[in-house]
Design a protein around this motif. Structure first.
Motif, PDB file in Angstrom:
ATOM      1  N   ARG A   1     -19.790 -15.646 -23.352  1.00 63.03           N
ATOM      2  CA  ARG A   1     -18.598 -14.813 -23.245  1.00 63.03           C
ATOM      3  C   ARG A   1     -17.785 -15.282 -22.036  1.00 63.03           C
ATOM      4  NH1 ARG A   1     -20.163  -8.848 -20.775  1.00 63.03           N
ATOM      5  NH2 ARG A   1     -21.444  -9.564 -19.046  1.00 63.03           N
ATOM      6  N   PRO A   2     -16.460 -15.178 -22.140  1.00 66.68           N
ATOM      7  CA  PRO A   2     -15.607 -15.663 -21.040  1.00 66.68           C
ATOM      8  C   PRO A   2     -15.735 -14.792 -19.799  1.00 66.68           C
ATOM      9  CG  PRO A   2     -14.362 -15.446 -23.101  1.00 66.68           C
ATOM     10  CD  PRO A   2     -15.667 -14.740 -23.298  1.00 66.68           C
TER      11      PRO A   2
ATOM     12  N   SER B   1     -13.213 -10.745 -14.717  1.00 68.04           N
ATOM     13  CA  SER B   1     -12.172 -11.208 -15.632  1.00 68.04           C
ATOM     14  C   SER B   1     -11.035 -11.833 -14.831  1.00 68.04           C
ATOM     15  CB  SER B   1     -11.633 -10.036 -16.456  1.00 68.04           C
ATOM     16  OG  SER B   1     -12.658  -9.466 -17.252  1.00 68.04           O
TER      17      SER B   1
ATOM     18  N   ILE C   1      -7.327 -16.385 -18.062  1.00 66.96           N
ATOM     19  CA  ILE C   1      -7.838 -17.673 -18.519  1.00 66.96           C
ATOM     20  C   ILE C   1      -6.728 -18.590 -19.034  1.00 66.96           C
ATOM     21  CG2 ILE C   1      -9.296 -18.775 -20.268  1.00 66.96           C
ATOM     22  CD1 ILE C   1     -11.334 -16.532 -19.726  1.00 66.96           C
ATOM     23  N   PRO C   2      -5.766 -18.122 -19.836  1.00 66.09           N
ATOM     24  CA  PRO C   2      -4.686 -19.041 -20.227  1.00 66.09           C
ATOM     25  C   PRO C   2      -3.957 -19.640 -19.032  1.00 66.09           C
ATOM     26  CG  PRO C   2      -4.663 -17.105 -21.634  1.00 66.09           C
ATOM     27  CD  PRO C   2      -5.665 -16.823 -20.549  1.00 66.09           C
TER      28      PRO C   2
ATOM     29  N   VAL D   1      -6.302 -22.273 -17.514  1.00 64.21           N
ATOM     30  CA  VAL D   1      -6.295 -23.500 -18.320  1.00 64.21           C
ATOM     31  C   VAL D   1      -5.040 -24.313 -18.026  1.00 64.21           C
ATOM     32  CG1 VAL D   1      -6.140 -24.404 -20.671  1.00 64.21           C
ATOM     33  CG2 VAL D   1      -7.778 -22.577 -20.143  1.00 64.21           C
TER      34      VAL D   1
ATOM     35  N   ASP E   1     -10.142 -25.698 -22.169  1.00 60.61           N
ATOM     36  CA  ASP E   1     -10.125 -24.761 -23.295  1.00 60.61           C
ATOM     37  C   ASP E   1     -11.543 -24.395 -23.717  1.00 60.61           C
ATOM     38  OD1 ASP E   1      -8.808 -23.443 -25.744  1.00 60.61           O
ATOM     39  OD2 ASP E   1     -10.201 -24.882 -26.659  1.00 60.61           O
ATOM     40  N   CYS E   2     -12.416 -25.389 -23.764  1.00 59.24           N
ATOM     41  CA  CYS E   2     -13.783 -25.149 -24.206  1.00 59.24           C
ATOM     42  C   CYS E   2     -14.544 -24.257 -23.237  1.00 59.24           C
ATOM     43  CB  CYS E   2     -14.509 -26.481 -24.372  1.00 59.24           C
ATOM     44  SG  CYS E   2     -16.273 -26.318 -24.738  1.00 59.24           S
TER      45      CYS E   2
ATOM     46  N   ASN F   1     -12.932 -20.697 -21.935  1.00 60.13           N
ATOM     47  CA  ASN F   1     -12.942 -19.720 -23.022  1.00 60.13           C
ATOM     48  C   ASN F   1     -14.337 -19.474 -23.586  1.00 60.13           C
ATOM     49  OD1 ASN F   1     -10.066 -18.858 -23.657  1.00 60.13           O
ATOM     50  ND2 ASN F   1      -9.832 -21.098 -23.637  1.00 60.13           N
TER      51      ASN F   1
ATOM     52  N   ARG G   1     -16.407 -21.262 -25.374  1.00 61.64           N
ATOM     53  CA  ARG G   1     -16.520 -21.573 -26.798  1.00 61.64           C
ATOM     54  C   ARG G   1     -17.922 -22.018 -27.190  1.00 61.64           C
ATOM     55  NH1 ARG G   1     -11.644 -20.427 -28.397  1.00 61.64           N
ATOM     56  NH2 ARG G   1      -9.787 -21.090 -27.229  1.00 61.64           N
TER      57      ARG G   1
END
Length: 276
Positions: A191-192, A209, A212-213, A216, A233-234, A237, A239
């Motif tokens: 989880r981010p 928190s 994040i965008p 990035v 991104d990976c 986020n 992923r």
């Protein structure tokens, strides 16, 4: 004669920052981190897109910080000093070359383990992967026999062991000891968010928190690593799911009784891979 060892009331533990400055800045802005008596770094501080700025941000905190080396920090030092010709993590050579000579020397001098006494938790041993090895795998569901093996050299005075390396937070009791993994600040699996923990008098797993965008976009603007867009991104986020990470790391914890094999992807064209 020496006096009694200091008992610390609050200790913030940050692991596996992996050179992600926006995530680190978000955690350092947390009131409980600012107020902590000590900040312990359980390794893999620098192997990522912004290794130098991350080191300098942490060094500004002065003597409050207890630095430990992780396997990825060691690999960067070895690469820079000619002891190895490559690094399994594709971003590793970039991170190694981004460090100054003084920063490499600083990383080279870091210890692998340290102990503190923390209120409510007793004597706490901090390490990167396990107390005896900076790459060994132990997981939340590792067998009791595996835990007995990796903790075999830990003294009876140690009540709590704090480790990192696998980028997934957990708390478990094994063989009478509490084991804590705070997860990863910069490269979380599952989880981010920037994962860390607060010790004393209990054990509190935290996740901070952050935007994040925006982070990035910042990494893409500030980092010259050729694959930074996909890397950011990976990993920012998250992923890589916890299920995927456990499937990758599981064979390395001895459950199948065979040697560790490729825990990290060497081919940057294969998308997100687990990198410990």
């Amino acid at each position: 004669m020496t006096g009694p060892e200091t008992e610390w009331n609050r200790v913030a533990v940050l692991s596996d920052i992996h050179g992600v400055l926006p995530a680190l800045e978000a955690v350092l802005a947390e009131p409980d981190v600012s107020a902590a008596d000590r900040v312990v770094l359980t390794g893999d501080i620098t192997a990522g897109p912004q290794p130098g700025p991350v080191m300098e941000a942490l060094r500004e905190l002065g003597e409050r910080v207890l630095w430990l080396s992780g396997n990825a920090d060691r690999e960067l030092v070895e690469y820079r000093r000619g002891a190895r010709t490559g690094i399994p993590d594709p971003i590793g050579p970039f991170a190694a070359d981004a460090l100054t000579d003084a920063q490499v020397d600083f990383l080279a001098a870091l210890p692998r383990t340290a102990t503190l006494t923390v209120r409510g938790l007793g004597r706490v041993l901090f390490c990167h992967a396990t107390p005896r090895d900076d790459e060994e795998i132990v997981l939340a569901d590792s067998a009791p026999e595996r835990w007995a093996e990796v903790l075999s050299g830990v003294g009876p005075d140690v009540a709590t062991v704090v480790c990192g390396h696998t980028h997934m937070p957990y708390i478990r009791l094994t063989h009478g000891r509490l084991v804590v993994n705070p997860g990863s600040v910069g490269m979380p699996y599952g989880r981010p968010g920037a994962h860390w923990c607060l010790l004393g008098p209990g054990t509190d797993l935290r996740v901070t928190s952050y935007d994040i965008p925006a982070a990035v976009a910042r990494l893409r603007a500030e980092c010259a690593y050729p694959d930074i867009a996909r890397w950011a991104d990976c990993y920012l986020n998250a992923r890589v799911t916890d299920t995927e990470a456990l499937a990758t790391f599981g064979p390395g914890d001895g459950r199948a009784r065979h040697a560790r094999t490729g825990l990290r992807g060497n081919d940057s064209d294969q998308g997100c891979v687990c990198s410990a």
